[in-house]
Design a protein around this motif. Structure first.
Motif, PDB file in Angstrom:
ATOM      1  N   ALA A 160       5.263  -2.379  -0.704  1.00  0.00           N
ATOM      2  CA  ALA A 160       4.483  -1.196  -0.322  1.00  0.00           C
ATOM      3  C   ALA A 160       4.167  -0.338  -1.543  1.00  0.00           C
ATOM      4  CB  ALA A 160       5.238  -0.393   0.735  1.00  0.00           C
ATOM      5  N   GLU A 161       5.138  -0.189  -2.437  1.00  0.00           N
ATOM      6  CA  GLU A 161       4.905   0.613  -3.635  1.00  0.00           C
ATOM      7  C   GLU A 161       3.884  -0.057  -4.546  1.00  0.00           C
ATOM      8  OE1 GLU A 161       7.516   2.627  -7.281  1.00  0.00           O
ATOM      9  OE2 GLU A 161       8.477   1.377  -5.741  1.00  0.00           O
ATOM     10  N   TYR A 162       3.956  -1.366  -4.648  1.00  0.00           N
ATOM     11  CA  TYR A 162       2.990  -2.085  -5.477  1.00  0.00           C
ATOM     12  C   TYR A 162       1.575  -1.947  -4.916  1.00  0.00           C
ATOM     13  CZ  TYR A 162       0.641  -5.991  -7.788  1.00  0.00           C
ATOM     14  OH  TYR A 162      -0.244  -6.761  -8.509  1.00  0.00           O
ATOM     15  N   LEU A 163       1.429  -2.018  -3.621  1.00  0.00           N
ATOM     16  CA  LEU A 163       0.113  -1.839  -3.021  1.00  0.00           C
ATOM     17  C   LEU A 163      -0.421  -0.438  -3.283  1.00  0.00           C
ATOM     18  CD1 LEU A 163      -2.162  -2.893  -1.206  1.00  0.00           C
ATOM     19  CD2 LEU A 163      -0.841  -2.115   0.771  1.00  0.00           C
ATOM     20  N   SER A 164       0.448   0.577  -3.207  1.00  0.00           N
ATOM     21  CA  SER A 164       0.015   1.935  -3.503  1.00  0.00           C
ATOM     22  C   SER A 164      -0.422   2.084  -4.959  1.00  0.00           C
ATOM     23  CB  SER A 164       1.143   2.923  -3.185  1.00  0.00           C
ATOM     24  OG  SER A 164       0.786   4.238  -3.539  1.00  0.00           O
ATOM     25  N   ASP A 165       0.231   1.369  -5.877  1.00  0.00           N
ATOM     26  CA  ASP A 165      -0.151   1.444  -7.290  1.00  0.00           C
ATOM     27  C   ASP A 165      -1.488   0.760  -7.535  1.00  0.00           C
ATOM     28  OD1 ASP A 165       2.244   2.725  -7.621  1.00  0.00           O
ATOM     29  OD2 ASP A 165       3.308   0.966  -8.373  1.00  0.00           O
ATOM     30  N   VAL A 166      -1.678  -0.386  -6.928  1.00  0.00           N
ATOM     31  CA  VAL A 166      -2.894  -1.152  -7.188  1.00  0.00           C
ATOM     32  C   VAL A 166      -4.127  -0.455  -6.611  1.00  0.00           C
ATOM     33  CG1 VAL A 166      -4.048  -3.340  -6.674  1.00  0.00           C
ATOM     34  CG2 VAL A 166      -1.677  -3.326  -7.423  1.00  0.00           C
ATOM     35  N   ARG A 167      -3.976   0.249  -5.514  1.00  0.00           N
ATOM     36  CA  ARG A 167      -5.127   0.886  -4.881  1.00  0.00           C
ATOM     37  C   ARG A 167      -5.440   2.258  -5.473  1.00  0.00           C
ATOM     38  NH1 ARG A 167      -4.233   4.397  -0.381  1.00  0.00           N
ATOM     39  NH2 ARG A 167      -6.054   3.473   0.593  1.00  0.00           N
ATOM     40  N   LEU A 168      -4.877   2.600  -6.608  1.00  0.00           N
ATOM     41  CA  LEU A 168      -5.196   3.847  -7.301  1.00  0.00           C
ATOM     42  C   LEU A 168      -6.680   3.821  -7.678  1.00  0.00           C
ATOM     43  CD1 LEU A 168      -3.837   6.448  -8.328  1.00  0.00           C
ATOM     44  CD2 LEU A 168      -3.476   5.284 -10.509  1.00  0.00           C
ATOM     45  N   ARG A 169      -7.453   4.737  -7.146  1.00  0.00           N
ATOM     46  CA  ARG A 169      -8.907   4.644  -7.235  1.00  0.00           C
ATOM     47  C   ARG A 169      -9.448   5.397  -8.446  1.00  0.00           C
ATOM     48  NH1 ARG A 169     -11.842   6.349  -2.161  1.00  0.00           N
ATOM     49  NH2 ARG A 169     -10.699   8.293  -2.455  1.00  0.00           N
ATOM     50  N   VAL A 170     -10.646   4.973  -8.839  1.00  0.00           N
ATOM     51  CA  VAL A 170     -11.364   5.586  -9.955  1.00  0.00           C
ATOM     52  C   VAL A 170     -12.808   5.757  -9.513  1.00  0.00           C
ATOM     53  CG1 VAL A 170     -11.992   5.429 -12.388  1.00  0.00           C
ATOM     54  CG2 VAL A 170      -9.829   4.446 -11.587  1.00  0.00           C
TER      55      VAL A 170
ATOM     56  N   GLY B 112     -16.607   5.646  -9.415  1.00  0.00           N
ATOM     57  CA  GLY B 112     -17.581   4.736 -10.018  1.00  0.00           C
ATOM     58  C   GLY B 112     -17.189   3.283  -9.940  1.00  0.00           C
ATOM     59  N   TYR B 113     -15.970   2.959  -9.459  1.00  0.00           N
ATOM     60  CA  TYR B 113     -15.508   1.576  -9.317  1.00  0.00           C
ATOM     61  C   TYR B 113     -15.076   1.385  -7.864  1.00  0.00           C
ATOM     62  CZ  TYR B 113     -15.349   1.924 -14.397  1.00  0.00           C
ATOM     63  OH  TYR B 113     -15.675   2.124 -15.722  1.00  0.00           O
ATOM     64  N   ALA B 114     -15.912   0.710  -7.099  1.00  0.00           N
ATOM     65  CA  ALA B 114     -15.673   0.581  -5.660  1.00  0.00           C
ATOM     66  C   ALA B 114     -15.681  -0.864  -5.191  1.00  0.00           C
ATOM     67  CB  ALA B 114     -16.721   1.383  -4.873  1.00  0.00           C
ATOM     68  N   ASP B 115     -15.488  -1.852  -6.110  1.00  0.00           N
ATOM     69  CA  ASP B 115     -15.476  -3.262  -5.712  1.00  0.00           C
ATOM     70  C   ASP B 115     -14.100  -3.659  -5.180  1.00  0.00           C
ATOM     71  OD1 ASP B 115     -18.096  -3.553  -6.404  1.00  0.00           O
ATOM     72  OD2 ASP B 115     -17.684  -4.341  -8.415  1.00  0.00           O
ATOM     73  N   ASP B 116     -14.046  -4.870  -4.635  1.00  0.00           N
ATOM     74  CA  ASP B 116     -12.775  -5.413  -4.167  1.00  0.00           C
ATOM     75  C   ASP B 116     -11.799  -5.519  -5.336  1.00  0.00           C
ATOM     76  OD1 ASP B 116     -14.156  -5.614  -1.837  1.00  0.00           O
ATOM     77  OD2 ASP B 116     -14.357  -7.806  -1.858  1.00  0.00           O
ATOM     78  N   ARG B 117     -10.517  -5.365  -4.980  1.00  0.00           N
ATOM     79  CA  ARG B 117      -9.474  -5.434  -6.003  1.00  0.00           C
ATOM     80  C   ARG B 117      -8.442  -6.477  -5.616  1.00  0.00           C
ATOM     81  NH1 ARG B 117      -7.685   0.600  -8.079  1.00  0.00           N
ATOM     82  NH2 ARG B 117      -9.720   1.265  -8.908  1.00  0.00           N
ATOM     83  N   THR B 118      -8.119  -7.301  -6.597  1.00  0.00           N
ATOM     84  CA  THR B 118      -7.046  -8.275  -6.444  1.00  0.00           C
ATOM     85  C   THR B 118      -6.221  -8.257  -7.719  1.00  0.00           C
ATOM     86  OG1 THR B 118      -8.410  -9.666  -5.012  1.00  0.00           O
ATOM     87  CG2 THR B 118      -6.448 -10.664  -5.976  1.00  0.00           C
ATOM     88  N   ALA B 119      -4.910  -8.116  -7.579  1.00  0.00           N
ATOM     89  CA  ALA B 119      -4.019  -8.013  -8.733  1.00  0.00           C
ATOM     90  C   ALA B 119      -2.755  -8.809  -8.468  1.00  0.00           C
ATOM     91  CB  ALA B 119      -3.675  -6.558  -9.038  1.00  0.00           C
ATOM     92  N   VAL B 120      -2.337  -9.569  -9.492  1.00  0.00           N
ATOM     93  CA  VAL B 120      -1.103 -10.357  -9.432  1.00  0.00           C
ATOM     94  C   VAL B 120      -0.229  -9.897 -10.591  1.00  0.00           C
ATOM     95  CG1 VAL B 120      -0.090 -12.644  -9.497  1.00  0.00           C
ATOM     96  CG2 VAL B 120      -2.316 -12.303  -8.408  1.00  0.00           C
ATOM     97  N   GLY B 121       0.952  -9.331 -10.264  1.00  0.00           N
ATOM     98  CA  GLY B 121       1.881  -8.844 -11.279  1.00  0.00           C
ATOM     99  C   GLY B 121       3.119  -9.718 -11.359  1.00  0.00           C
ATOM    100  N   VAL B 122       3.562 -10.002 -12.577  1.00  0.00           N
ATOM    101  CA  VAL B 122       4.759 -10.809 -12.819  1.00  0.00           C
ATOM    102  C   VAL B 122       5.690  -9.983 -13.698  1.00  0.00           C
ATOM    103  CG1 VAL B 122       5.674 -12.972 -13.714  1.00  0.00           C
ATOM    104  CG2 VAL B 122       3.414 -12.931 -12.640  1.00  0.00           C
ATOM    105  N   TRP B 123       6.843  -9.595 -13.157  1.00  0.00           N
ATOM    106  CA  TRP B 123       7.843  -8.794 -13.873  1.00  0.00           C
ATOM    107  C   TRP B 123       8.945  -9.726 -14.384  1.00  0.00           C
ATOM    108  CZ3 TRP B 123       4.668  -6.454 -10.549  1.00  0.00           C
ATOM    109  CH2 TRP B 123       4.286  -5.122 -10.810  1.00  0.00           C
ATOM    110  N   GLU B 124       9.157  -9.689 -15.684  1.00  0.00           N
ATOM    111  CA  GLU B 124      10.184 -10.514 -16.304  1.00  0.00           C
ATOM    112  C   GLU B 124      11.513  -9.768 -16.317  1.00  0.00           C
ATOM    113  OE1 GLU B 124       9.732 -13.543 -17.160  1.00  0.00           O
ATOM    114  OE2 GLU B 124       7.537 -13.625 -16.992  1.00  0.00           O
ATOM    115  N   ALA B 125      12.572 -10.440 -15.934  1.00  0.00           N
ATOM    116  CA  ALA B 125      13.892  -9.824 -15.875  1.00  0.00           C
ATOM    117  C   ALA B 125      14.412  -9.574 -17.282  1.00  0.00           C
ATOM    118  CB  ALA B 125      14.862 -10.698 -15.097  1.00  0.00           C
TER     119      ALA B 125
END
Length: 547
Positions: free
Chosen positions: A522-532, A534-547
């Protein structure tokens, strides 16, 4: 023995014989001459006493005892007092005694006890007042003493032979009855009044209330100069038909996993403009795992359909599905190459798989009767090994998007750069009709002429009526080794453009992901949908966190 002869009689048999139901009740005995005197004489003879009072004395004594009504608790203590031995006839007012009294009949005189006179009224209550100069108490009239009440004589009654004679009554032994009120009221004491405040004394300081805690700041929903034009939440759903329900795509897709030393977060959402117009999401997301254990291989594919084309979301979904099938059939060989670090084999092999995927897209466009450029999509993929000892992360794909890495709090753009056409330098390729080819035909490197120019007319070139199609998108490939604490971010065009065009977006995401722990779904979705704006296209993001 009992009457039956079964068993000898026991001690308990008397109870059955006494209360035998078959025994007949004998009824009352006929004793017309049975009087109190007869019973008294019988009891005295039975106890072995010598002499007894006559009938008149006994009757009077019984009546006196009944009139007094005293307990027999002190009979044994009074039995030996010689001062109390008086003639019973004197107490009852009878004649001389006909016989001596028994040992238990020797008692003193029992005078008639008169009711005590009521106690005089208590004096007025004295109230203690602490003032320095108390006011004089008001005069009070003396309370007249109550007139004595004549005692009411008690009428004695005859005493039965089984009633013990009462002991002498001592008024000092009287105890108050339960619930009786003490005739003397308690002394009332008035508390001293509080001293008057000193006007010269300083007023006490009022306690300072604690400062209110600051309210938590509301999380940012957009960055930039102002809020975006469209609403932040979906407003309209895409239109569909009853026969095409399988082609619907959700507004938002969220997924995640954890393997080896990395944590995976993936999200894809519809853009603000698509939500406002009721258009389907053109981005497609696929997360799949092939194999098990350390040899397992994780594939994440992100595809975006062509803009302003019908069925763009279908072409993106087909691209993800076909590249996933191709990788899944070759996952064992791909996993070995990734763990061994064979970059050349990986690049050539993944290039062939990507070309096959786009070949299927062109074939699908021909089936639908559409142009290949109308039914296509950009494709970007990540290959991650589940082996905890392998930190090689492989990226490949075709088309626009972004590949970023957050290391030590700063973003790095890892997108493989493509050379511009104007920057290409070099000699033309040797071929028929070129100046180099003609010179080569006339002479060798040593200057010898091999052939002769027969002045033969060259055929004209082919006539091209249609415009030349643009060159296809080049294949992109990159393999990198991750470090502990790195964050790798693969995005579609909808998020890559604001990350490159609005630095505040990258700074905000870096601040949110600065901690070592990866965010929740849920927190990751809230971060990715941070809007700007002039930019209104679809958003897709894949994050990989290294331990």
């Amino acid at each position: 023995m009992s009457q039956q002869g079964d068993r000898p009689a026991t001690t308990d048999d008397w109870w059955g014989r006494l209360y035998d139901e078959s025994a007949r009740d004998t009824g009352p005995a006929e004793a017309p001459d049975d009087t109190i005197d007869d019973r008294f004489d019988s009891a005295a003879d039975t106890l072995g006493a010598e002499g007894a009072a006559d009938a008149t004395t006994r009757a009077g004594y019984g009546q006196a005892v009944d009139a007094i009504g005293v307990d027999d608790e002190d009979d044994e203590d009074d039995a030996g007092d010689e001062d109390d031995d008086v003639d019973v006839a004197a107490a009852a007012g009878s004649g001389p005694v006909s016989r001596p009294l028994a040992w238990w009949e020797a008692r003193g005189a029992y005078p008639v006890i008169q009711a005590p006179a009521p106690a005089p009224a208590s004096p007025p209550t004295i109230v203690d007042t602490p003032p320095a100069v108390p006011p004089p108490p008001p005069p009070q009239a003396p309370t007249p003493a109550p007139s004595p009440v004549a005692p009411t004589p008690l009428t004695p009654r005859p005493r039965a032979p089984w009633e013990p004679p009462p002991a002498a009554f001592d008024p000092s032994d009287a105890r108050p009855l339960p619930g009786a009120v003490d005739p003397a009221p308690p002394r009332v004491t008035t508390p001293a009044p509080a001293p008057a405040p000193d006007p010269r004394a300083a007023a006490p300081e009022a306690p300072i209330p604690p400062a209110p805690e600051p309210a938590p700041a509301a999380p940012l929903t957009y960055v930039g100069d102002g809020p975006p034009t469209y609403d932040a939440e979906p407003t309209a759903l895409p239109a569909t038909e009853a026969e095409a329900l399988g082609q619907l795509v959700a507004d938002t897709v969220l997924d995640g996993a954890r393997y080896g030393t990395y944590t995976l977060r993936a999200a894809s959402m519809r853009g603000d403009s698509a939500r406002y117009r009721g258009e389907p999401r053109r981005d497609a997301l696929l997360t799949a795992r092939f194999g098990a254990g350390p040899s397992a291989l994780v594939l994440v594919a992100v595809a975006t359909g062509a803009r302003a084309t019908e069925g763009a979301h279908l072409s993106a979904a087909d691209a993800c599905r076909w590249i996933g099938g191709a990788v899944g059939r070759s996952h064992s060989r791909l996993g070995e190459d990734i763990r061994a670090g064979r970059r050349g084999d990986l690049k050539s092999g993944l290039h062939r798989l990507t070309d096959r995927t786009y070949g299927k897209l062109r074939a699908r466009a021909a089936e639908l009767g559409r142009e290949p450029e109308d039914y296509t999509a950009s494709l970007r993929c990540l290959l991650l090994s589940a082996d905890p000892d392998c930190r090689t992360r492989v990226f490949f794909g075709v088309g626009g998007g972004g590949l970023f890495r957050l290391r030590d709090g700063a973003w790095q753009d890892l997108e493989p750069l493509l050379p511009e056409p104007a920057d290409i330098r070099g000699e033309p390729v040797l071929g028929f009709g070129s100046a180099r080819s003609e010179a080569s035909a006339e002479q060798t490197s040593e200057g010898d002429r091999l052939t002769m120019d027969l002045e033969i007319t060259k055929p004209p070139g082919p006539v091209v009526e249609d415009p030349v199609p643009p060159p296809p998108e080049p294949f992109r490939f990159r393999a990198s080794v991750a470090r502990p604490g790195d964050t790798l971010l693969l995005t579609s065009v909808g998020l890559a453009e604001p990350l490159r065009g609005e630095p505040a977006l990258g700074d905000e995401l870096a601040a949110r992901w600065a901690s070592a722990e990866p965010p929740g779904l849920a927190e990751y979705l809230s971060d990715v949908r941070l809007r700007v704006k002039g930019y209104a296209d679809d958003r897709t993001a894949v994050g990989v966190w290294e331990a």
